[in-house]
Design an enzyme around this catalytic site. Structure first.
Site, PDB file in Angstrom:
ATOM      1  N   LYS A   1       0.846  -1.197   0.000  1.00 15.70           N
ATOM      2  CA  LYS A   1       0.000   0.000   0.000  1.00 15.70           C
ATOM      3  C   LYS A   1       0.880   1.244   0.000  1.00 15.70           C
ATOM      4  O   LYS A   1       1.872   1.304   0.745  1.00 15.70           O
ATOM      5  CB  LYS A   1      -0.924  -0.025   1.223  1.00 15.70           C
ATOM      6  CG  LYS A   1      -1.972   1.090   1.235  1.00 15.70           C
ATOM      7  CD  LYS A   1      -2.914   0.929   2.420  1.00 15.70           C
ATOM      8  CE  LYS A   1      -3.985   2.015   2.469  1.00 15.70           C
ATOM      9  NZ  LYS A   1      -4.895   1.867   3.611  1.00 15.70           N
TER      10      LYS A   1
ATOM     11  N   SER B   1      -9.805   1.950   2.715  1.00 19.62           N
ATOM     12  CA  SER B   1      -8.934   2.695   1.830  1.00 19.62           C
ATOM     13  C   SER B   1      -7.924   1.825   1.091  1.00 19.62           C
ATOM     14  O   SER B   1      -7.286   2.280   0.143  1.00 19.62           O
ATOM     15  CB  SER B   1      -8.182   3.755   2.648  1.00 19.62           C
ATOM     16  OG  SER B   1      -7.359   3.129   3.622  1.00 19.62           O
TER      17      SER B   1
ATOM     18  N   SER C   1     -10.221  -0.495   6.939  1.00 27.49           N
ATOM     19  CA  SER C   1      -9.637  -0.297   5.610  1.00 27.49           C
ATOM     20  C   SER C   1      -8.921  -1.504   5.021  1.00 27.49           C
ATOM     21  O   SER C   1      -8.485  -1.465   3.879  1.00 27.49           O
ATOM     22  CB  SER C   1      -8.671   0.887   5.627  1.00 27.49           C
ATOM     23  OG  SER C   1      -9.390   2.096   5.717  1.00 27.49           O
TER      24      SER C   1
END
Length: 483
Positions: A75, A150, A174
């Site tokens: 990420k 996210s 997330s």
């Protein structure tokens, strides 16, 4: 793409090389990225160099670990030395960190191959990966729908087999919410189990890094590699890390599983309720003792989170002012003008909204009314979980009230967007481990997730329950049509 263990066997038997496996992942990324947009940066040169190092070890007769030569997505809010780390924000568009995050260093030491940095909602603020400053990631099961957020880029990349496993961060769901939307396994570990050093902060008392995988075993292997004490992180726990793969048993005999009654009823999609109820029946068949438990303050998780998280975000994001690093607005007349213009141009709408909410709740005259009260409610939510775990070993509920929604459907309604985190937020507030495993599909062919919640540092029990359920069902074997 095969599992970590299968690829490891291919490597040690010299059936395939790490370079071949990496090239296959990079080719897949090149073919799918025009549709998916899972990655902000593809790190082909770094990946091939790491793969060559693994092949050299094998050729020299050295032993390699399970993660050596395995393609992984990271990420893009985890700092990678010498490699752009953007947080999907214009303000960090050209930021290249001078240091490595602890988790990515651990993976590099284990021989894992980083194929790229995955897309996210800007600064991890969002539930759909539509808040990225660069691109909107698509859900591999339906390209018109969101992958969740996210950590949507990581979830989509694993679901589409662009990489074997990926790292995400979870502040209020997330990892688990996009895992549910994309039909993969996602885990948010106990707060402090995984070092946050090098994770660009959103809400420091809530953020936690965790794994995505297509199987429970893959997630267990990845968590084992990144967990552990780190003196660089003051919130890191000094605990011994077990071999989580030892917890992967075929049954859940004599385990007490509690159904959180407050998570069922109004607002829950009938297809989700049906799939989760069926999954609970399956756990009963596997030997679990199932009972209903109450967490009466569960419903207060959402308002509590949306006071605490923006408050911490407003403090953490004050550092982006155009002075030290990142974007700086041109043509400013003075220092204050530079601050204002830099932040106005550098941050997106959702980030600005949360900074404003957080600054308001921390301001003089409102701190006691909002922030302090939210912290008190947080304590009560934690007590509800403690009471529940006095009766049961693991809690279950839906991961998300619905399946993936269409891109653009909720962008003009932030409150509706926030509600998608309803089931996951309380786990972060209490610092507990939570996990989403695939448990079915709705009539549109969209994945549904079952959420498992454990007591502090009981990741082993979550892996046991998840693995037993996974082995008794076929959901994890299904792949999106675009594959």
């Amino acid at each position: 793409m095969a599992s970590i263990r299968e690829l490891h066997q291919q490597l040690v038997s010299k059936e395939r090389s790490a370079v071949e496996i990496t090239q296959e992942a990079l080719q897949r990324i090149a073919a799918l990225e025009p549709k998916l947009h899972s990655f902000i940066s593809v790190t082909a040169d770094t990946a091939l160099a790491q793969a060559q190092a693994v092949d050299a070890k094998i050729a020299a007769g050295e032993e390699i670990g399970l993660l050596a030569g395995i393609p992984i997505g990271i990420k893009d809010n985890l700092c990678t030395k010498g490699i752009r780390t953007t947080c999907a924000s214009k303000i960090l568009e050209n930021f290249v960190p001078p240091y490595e995050s602890t988790v990515t260093q651990k993976l590099a030491d284990a021989g894992a191959v980083m194929v790229g940095k995955t897309n996210l909602d800007e600064f991890a603020m969002g539930s759909s990966t539509e808040n990225s400053a660069f691109q909107v990631t698509a859900n591999p099961w339906d390209l018109e729908r969101v992958p969740g957020g996210s950590s949507g880029g990581s979830a989509a990349a694993v679901a589409a087999q662009e990489c074997v496993v990926a790292l995400g961060s979870d502040t209020g769901g997330s990892i688990r919410q996009p895992a549910s939307f994309c039909g993969v396994v996602g885990m948010k570990p106990t707060y402090g189990l995984v070092s946050r050093y090098g994770l660009v902060a959103f809400a420091s008392s809530l953020d936690q890094i965790g794994p995505f995988g297509r199987t429970v075993e893959d997630a267990a292997i990845l968590l084992g590699a990144i967990a552990g004490y780190d003196p660089k992180d003051s919130t890191s726990l000094k605990v011994e890390i077990p071999d989580y793969t030892q917890a992967l048993k075929p049954d859940v005999k004599n385990l007490r599983i509690g159904i959180i009654k407050e998570t069922f009823g109004e607002g829950l999609d009938p297809a989700v309720e049906q799939a989760v109820t069926k999954a609970i029946e399956q756990l009963k068949d596997l030997g679990a003792e199932v009972q209903e438990v109450s967490c009466p303050r569960f419903r207060y998780g959402l308002p509590t989170y949306y006071i605490i998280a923006p408050s911490e975000a407003s403090a953490n994001l004050a550092r982006y002012d155009g002075v030290k690093y990142g974007f700086r607005a041109p043509d400013a007349e003075n220092l204050l003008s530079m601050y204002n213009r830099t932040r106005a141009a550098g941050f997106g709408t959702e980030v600005k909204r949360r900074i404003m909410v957080g600054t308001y709740t921390l301001s003089a005259g409102y701190y006691d009314a909002y922030y302090l009260k939210a912290q008190k409610v947080r304590t009560l939510i934690k007590q509800d979980f403690e009471n529940a775990f006095a009766k049961v070993d693991v809690l279950v509920c839906p991961t998300v009230p619905t399946t993936a929604f269409k891109a653009g459907e909720k962008t003009d309604d932030p409150l509706s967007m926030y509600l998608t985190d309803l089931m996951t937020i309380t786990v972060n507030l209490a610092g507990l481990p939570g996990m989403s495993v695939p448990c079915g599909f709705d009539d549109k062919g969209l994945p549904i997730g079952l959420q498992l919640i454990g007591n502090v540092l009981r990741e082993d029990l979550l892996f046991q329950v998840a693995h037993a359920y996974e082995q008794a069902t076929e959901w994890h074997k299904k792949t999106p049509k675009l594959i």
